[in-house]
Write an enzyme that holds these catalytic residues in place. Structure first.
Site, PDB file in Angstrom:
ATOM      1  N   SER A 189      39.327  14.945  -5.799  1.00 36.88           N
ATOM      2  CA  SER A 189      38.726  13.739  -5.231  1.00 36.88           C
ATOM      3  C   SER A 189      38.342  12.770  -6.327  1.00 36.88           C
ATOM      4  O   SER A 189      38.164  13.144  -7.484  1.00 36.88           O
ATOM      5  CB  SER A 189      37.484  14.116  -4.442  1.00 36.88           C
ATOM      6  OG  SER A 189      36.502  14.571  -5.347  1.00 36.88           O
ATOM      7  N   LYS A 190      38.193  11.540  -5.903  1.00 39.56           N
ATOM      8  CA  LYS A 190      37.813  10.463  -6.793  1.00 39.56           C
ATOM      9  C   LYS A 190      36.472  10.757  -7.453  1.00 39.56           C
ATOM     10  O   LYS A 190      36.236  10.375  -8.591  1.00 39.56           O
ATOM     11  CB  LYS A 190      37.678   9.193  -5.950  1.00 39.56           C
ATOM     12  CG  LYS A 190      38.390   8.017  -6.531  1.00 39.56           C
ATOM     13  CD  LYS A 190      38.291   6.857  -5.592  1.00 39.56           C
ATOM     14  CE  LYS A 190      39.014   5.691  -6.218  1.00 39.56           C
ATOM     15  NZ  LYS A 190      39.228   4.603  -5.330  1.00 39.56           N
ATOM     16  N   ARG A 191      35.596  11.427  -6.687  1.00 36.67           N
ATOM     17  CA  ARG A 191      34.246  11.652  -7.192  1.00 36.67           C
ATOM     18  C   ARG A 191      34.240  12.448  -8.495  1.00 36.67           C
ATOM     19  O   ARG A 191      33.378  12.272  -9.329  1.00 36.67           O
ATOM     20  CB  ARG A 191      33.400  12.387  -6.143  1.00 36.67           C
ATOM     21  CG  ARG A 191      32.415  11.472  -5.461  1.00 36.67           C
ATOM     22  CD  ARG A 191      31.736  12.167  -4.326  1.00 36.67           C
ATOM     23  NE  ARG A 191      32.700  12.577  -3.298  1.00 36.67           N
ATOM     24  CZ  ARG A 191      32.797  13.819  -2.832  1.00 36.67           C
ATOM     25  NH1 ARG A 191      32.020  14.763  -3.264  1.00 36.67           N
ATOM     26  NH2 ARG A 191      33.688  14.111  -1.902  1.00 36.67           N
TER      27      ARG A 191
END
Ligand code: GLU
Length: 493
Positions: free
Chosen positions: A256-258
């Site tokens: 994920s981007k996170r």
């Protein structure tokens, strides 16, 4: 090698950037096509008007081209199966939806959003495993349907999924797979705005574009039974399916981007080499059955096969990418590195400085010397600048710890002595500098280290780096002497 000539596609919905997972899908399709003398097609799946992003397609194509994944058919290059934008194929989808309606395999649904919401809430109350449309409109009379159509009542087209069926297919990576049709909703095929949904457009296009192998991420596996129903409803031959493993963060959650960058553009802008990124992404789910990790694209094309793609999720290990980047960097020729470094200098503040000791120009032979001594010490092209700025600008600050340790009241005297000796040299080589320092150390009866550390500090401002005599040689006699003077002026205070 497989027998038929494969046609594969990368079919992204443009979001504004190319996700590394998308790059992996595109790469595996590309490798498979090249390996088997097939065609690699780019198709833009842009039928979700709510997700339209200005410039997204251009970005995507740019990122694909940067990565070296040249497509044989698609936007810009054309081909015999276009248009390659789904938004330009609406009439085609409508025609095929009508065909399904005529066959009783699909039907118009006029249910209002309110009715669908109430239905969903009711099913939730009954704790049904998943909300499903109740086929209400399948049972409308012909008259009712015609009336609704002529009154322009908002409608969608739904797939008529027959209950109590087992939908079976084989996946090249996952083997035999079965789904129960009772768990599949009557999918919307054409939305109320007249646009097709992913399922209809994807199947129609894969068929019309003669796609032989659908190679895509695992997240699409649950869509495949719906697609299989569509192929069967049309009476079309199904393509082969291969669903690639998920990409995972190191904690095994879905990438994920996170937890870091996911856009190919971010890696490009951070200075990763395309060769390294491609090499890294190729290994996210595939190996050749041995420990080999370093690959160029042409070797990947020779070695790649879908049989060796794993089912298990592939962990995105940034350290491995960094390692591959330094490996690829080291294998580049001096000429390639020189070009990369010059591009980097243009982008760096160093390239913008109006005045420096090289009068803003770094001749090629000067940059080549830097590359030669730094090559084994860097992992990124920009480190040819950032880790050794002293090659580009004279230091104005000196590493505090090293000053404390290596500079004392006697140092200026010692450095002046070195300066004198260096002045007498004519175009000194690295060895000349070294010999001169040895002579001075003997004359002063001082260990060489006592001269080397302060001298390194004076010329570079740092206590570490490549061999000090290399630094002296690269900077040249005049610059070395200037820097000794400056350091004495600043540090003797
Ligand atoms: N448009 C889908 C995507 O965004 C394509 C999935 C497929 O390859 O079928 O990835």
């Amino acid at each position: 090698m497989i027998n038929e000539i494969p046609r594969v596609r990368f079919a992204p919905s443009p979001t504004g950037y190319l996700h590394v997972g998308g790059l992996r899908t595109a790469l595996y399709n590309y490798l498979f096509a090249k390996r088997n003398n097939g065609k690699f097609i780019l198709r833009i799946e842009d039928t979700d008007r709510n997700r339209y992003v200005e410039g997204a397609v251009e970005n995507l194509i740019k990122a694909l081209k940067w990565s070296g994944l040249q497509f044989d058919e698609g936007p810009e290059v054309g081909g015999n199966f276009g248009p390659y934008f789904q938004s330009e194929r609406l009439d085609i989808y409508k025609k095929y939806a009508d065909e399904l309606i005529a066959k009783g395999k699909a039907y118009y649904c006029f249910c209002t959003p309110e009715r669908l919401k109430a239905l969903r809430e009711e099913q939730e109350k009954q704790k049904l495993p998943q909300a499903k449309y109740d086929k209400h409109c399948l049972y409308l009379s012909k008259d009712e349907i015609d009336k609704n159509l002529s009154n322009g009542i908002a409608k969608v087209v739904r797939l008529n999924v027959e209950p109590n069926q087992v939908i079976k297919f084989d996946d090249i990576i996952r083997g035999h797979i079965e789904f129960e049709s009772n768990n599949i909703d009557d999918q919307v095929l054409i939305k109320s705005d007249g646009y097709p949904t992913y399922h209809l457009a994807n199947v129609v296009d894969d068929h019309l574009m003669k796609i032989t192998h659908v190679i895509r991420g695992e997240e699409w596996l649950s869509s495949t039974p719906k697609h299989v129903l569509l192929y069967d409803a049309f009476g079309w031959e199904r393509p082969n399916f291969a669903h690639l493993p998920l990409l995972l963060n190191p904690d095994r959650s879905k990438l994920s981007k996170r937890q870091g960058d996911v856009a190919v553009e971010d890696y490009r802008d951070k200075g990763y080499l395309k060769e390294a990124l491609i090499n890294f992404v190729a290994l996210l789910g595939w190996n050749d059955g041995d420990d080999k990790e370093f690959y160029y694209m042409d070797e990947l094309i020779k070695r790649f096969s879908l049989d060796r793609v794993n089912k298990a999720g592939a962990v995105f290990d940034l350290q491995k990418l960094n390692w591959l980047n330094s490996e690829h960097l080291r294998k580049k020729s001096i000429e390639e590195l020189l070009n990369l470094l010059k591009d980097e200098i243009q982008k760096s503040p160093i390239g913008m400085i109006s005045q420096n000791f090289k009068d803003q120009k770094y001749p090629d032979d000067y940059l080549i010397k830097i590359i030669q001594v730094m090559k084994e010490r860097v992992s990124f092209v920009k480190e040819f600048i950032d880790t050794c700025t002293y090659f580009y600008e004279a230091p104005t600050e000196y590493e505090h710890k090293s000053v404390e340790k290596n500079w004392n009241s006697e140092t200026p005297k010692h450095l002046n002595k070195l300066k004198e000796k260096f002045s007498s040299l004519n175009n000194p080589t690295k060895e000349d500098f070294e010999l001169a320092l040895t002579t001075v150390s003997e004359e002063l009866n001082l260990g060489k280290g006592k001269l080397i550390h302060p001298l390194r500090l004076a010329v570079s401002g740092q206590s570490t780096g490549p061999g000090m005599f290399d630094i002296l040689f690269i900077l040249g006699k005049d610059e070395v002497i200037n820097r000794i003077d400056t350091a004495i002026k600043i540090l003797a205070q």
